[in-house]
Scaffold this motif. Structure first.
Motif, PDB file in Angstrom:
ATOM      1  N   HIS A   1       1.201  -2.867 -19.423  1.00 53.51           N
ATOM      2  CA  HIS A   1       0.378  -4.028 -19.089  1.00 53.51           C
ATOM      3  C   HIS A   1       0.825  -4.708 -17.796  1.00 53.51           C
ATOM      4  N   PHE A   2       2.122  -4.953 -17.684  1.00 56.50           N
ATOM      5  CA  PHE A   2       2.604  -5.745 -16.553  1.00 56.50           C
ATOM      6  C   PHE A   2       2.745  -4.945 -15.261  1.00 56.50           C
ATOM      7  N   TYR A   3       2.929  -3.637 -15.353  1.00 56.37           N
ATOM      8  CA  TYR A   3       3.111  -2.842 -14.145  1.00 56.37           C
ATOM      9  C   TYR A   3       1.926  -1.919 -13.850  1.00 56.37           C
ATOM     10  N   GLN A   4       1.577  -1.075 -14.792  1.00 50.89           N
ATOM     11  CA  GLN A   4       0.503  -0.112 -14.536  1.00 50.89           C
ATOM     12  C   GLN A   4      -0.864  -0.767 -14.535  1.00 50.89           C
ATOM     13  N   VAL A   5      -1.036  -1.774 -15.368  1.00 50.16           N
ATOM     14  CA  VAL A   5      -2.215  -2.639 -15.384  1.00 50.16           C
ATOM     15  C   VAL A   5      -3.441  -1.978 -16.016  1.00 50.16           C
ATOM     16  N   SER A   6      -3.887  -0.876 -15.443  1.00 45.74           N
ATOM     17  CA  SER A   6      -5.120  -0.253 -15.908  1.00 45.74           C
ATOM     18  C   SER A   6      -4.932   1.250 -16.062  1.00 45.74           C
ATOM     19  N   GLU A   7      -5.980   1.905 -16.540  1.00 43.26           N
ATOM     20  CA  GLU A   7      -5.940   3.350 -16.719  1.00 43.26           C
ATOM     21  C   GLU A   7      -6.046   4.122 -15.405  1.00 43.26           C
ATOM     22  N   ALA A   8      -6.364   3.438 -14.326  1.00 44.72           N
ATOM     23  CA  ALA A   8      -6.499   4.096 -13.032  1.00 44.72           C
ATOM     24  C   ALA A   8      -5.156   4.712 -12.609  1.00 44.72           C
ATOM     25  N   PRO A   9      -5.173   5.826 -11.897  1.00 46.50           N
ATOM     26  CA  PRO A   9      -3.925   6.445 -11.432  1.00 46.50           C
ATOM     27  C   PRO A   9      -3.088   5.463 -10.608  1.00 46.50           C
ATOM     28  N   VAL A  10      -1.785   5.556 -10.749  1.00 47.84           N
ATOM     29  CA  VAL A  10      -0.882   4.691  -9.996  1.00 47.84           C
ATOM     30  C   VAL A  10      -0.798   5.191  -8.569  1.00 47.84           C
ATOM     31  N   THR A  11      -1.274   4.381  -7.637  1.00 51.47           N
ATOM     32  CA  THR A  11      -1.295   4.792  -6.225  1.00 51.47           C
ATOM     33  C   THR A  11      -0.646   3.757  -5.310  1.00 51.47           C
ATOM     34  N   SER A  12      -0.038   2.718  -5.888  1.00 49.20           N
ATOM     35  CA  SER A  12       0.611   1.699  -5.061  1.00 49.20           C
ATOM     36  C   SER A  12       1.928   1.291  -5.711  1.00 49.20           C
ATOM     37  N   PHE A  13       2.856   0.842  -4.882  1.00 51.55           N
ATOM     38  CA  PHE A  13       4.206   0.544  -5.343  1.00 51.55           C
ATOM     39  C   PHE A  13       4.233  -0.570  -6.383  1.00 51.55           C
TER      40      PHE A  13
END
Length: 312
Positions: free
Chosen positions: A283-295
């Motif tokens: 929740h606090f870091y990845q936020v959403s199901e979208a691929p992680v593309t930013s630091f």
């Protein structure tokens, strides 16, 4: 306390305030009689990631109210394309088994069809109507502890009437100086504002560490509501607040009495079963199901969760 601190939002620029339409009043109360204290009538929707919702779920379990008030959880990650709603699964085929809804906003729309704001957790839903009736975390936390005693299946009294003033005072201290500070820091607009908030947070932790040197709980010998509120913030301190909110002057493990207290509470099933480290990080870091593309959405390396099970 009737404050709109219920929402678990993920945008740093957004506060914890509700953004629901003025016509949608989700403050109906057990204390006033607006909500009848009636078993099997309500369902608490919460998120294992949320520092506002989790205390309410802990109270239900500590008091043995699960048979009187059911509860269900939303997933920790926002679904792509739904930045203002909470969902029960990866797609709308996954529904809450009691409410039969796929999105939390559906319960809000049962209360106000024109609703198009942010649904928030915790939300209490009247199962008989499907309507959301309360999303005030502070009120739900206190009122389940005070007004549902006849349906408790445990002997715990989390809000003893003979200590009600002291419990309320400590509750407000923890709320103001610990619970609310991380969210307020994300909205800070100057170094001075950040410094004041960080100092308040660490001063209060030092105060609690000193207090717990001579007593097992915040209000003496008895586990009460403020302990639940503080525990939930302590769980998120080293994992999230230390990194994301720049509350990095100390770690929880630097406060020996506070750290021992937090681990002791964690061994109680109601606390451990509602503590989901994976959901918190998502929740606090990845936020959403979208691929992680930013630091900013990368989970910090080396977070040690196993230490919570290492009881001295």
């Amino acid at each position: 306390m009737t404050e709109n601190n219920a929402a678990c939002e993920w945008h740093p620029e957004q506060s914890q305030k509700e953004t629901t339409p003025a016509t949608l009043d989700l403050t109906a109360s057990f204390a006033t009689g607006e909500l009848p204290v009636e078993p099997n009538r309500y369902r608490l929707i919460w998120g294992k990631f949320c520092p506002w919702a989790t205390p309410v779920a802990i109270v239900l379990r500590l008091l043995g109210l699960e048979q009187a008030v059911s509860d269900g959880t939303v997933q920790a990650l926002r679904r792509t394309g739904l930045p203002t709603d909470w969902v029960y699964g990866a797609d709308d085929s996954v529904k809450d088994p009691v409410l039969g809804t796929a999105r939390l906003s559906e319960s809000y729309q049962q209360a106000a069809p024109e609703f198009n704001g942010r649904a928030s957790v915790p939300t209490l839903v009247d199962v008989t109507t499907g309507k959301a009736v309360n999303n005030q975390s502070n009120d739900l936390l206190d009122e389940f502890a005070r007004y549902w005693r006849q349906y408790q299946t445990t002997e715990l009294d989390l809000y003893p009437e003979e200590q009600a003033n002291e419990v309320a005072a400590i509750n407000q201290i923890i709320l103001t100086d610990v619970t609310e500070v991380p969210g307020q820091i994300l909205a800070a607009q100057s170094q001075a504002e950040y410094d004041e908030l960080a100092q308040r947070f660490f001063n209060r932790l030092e105060w609690a560490n000193h207090l717990l040197a001579t007593q097992p709980y915040l209000v003496g010998e008895t586990l009460t509501v403020p302990d639940i509120r503080l525990f939930v913030s302590l769980v998120r301190f080293d994992i999230v607040y230390y990194y994301q909110n720049k509350l990095s002057a100390h770690r929880l493990v630097d406060y020996p009495n506070l750290w021992a207290y937090a681990k002791r509470l964690y061994q109680i099933p109601a606390f451990k079963e509602t503590t989901d480290f994976t959901a918190i990080k998502q929740h606090f870091y990845q936020v959403s199901e979208a691929p992680v593309t930013s630091f900013d959405r990368v989970v910090p390396f080396g977070i040690d969760e196993a230490k919570w099970d290492q009881v001295d």
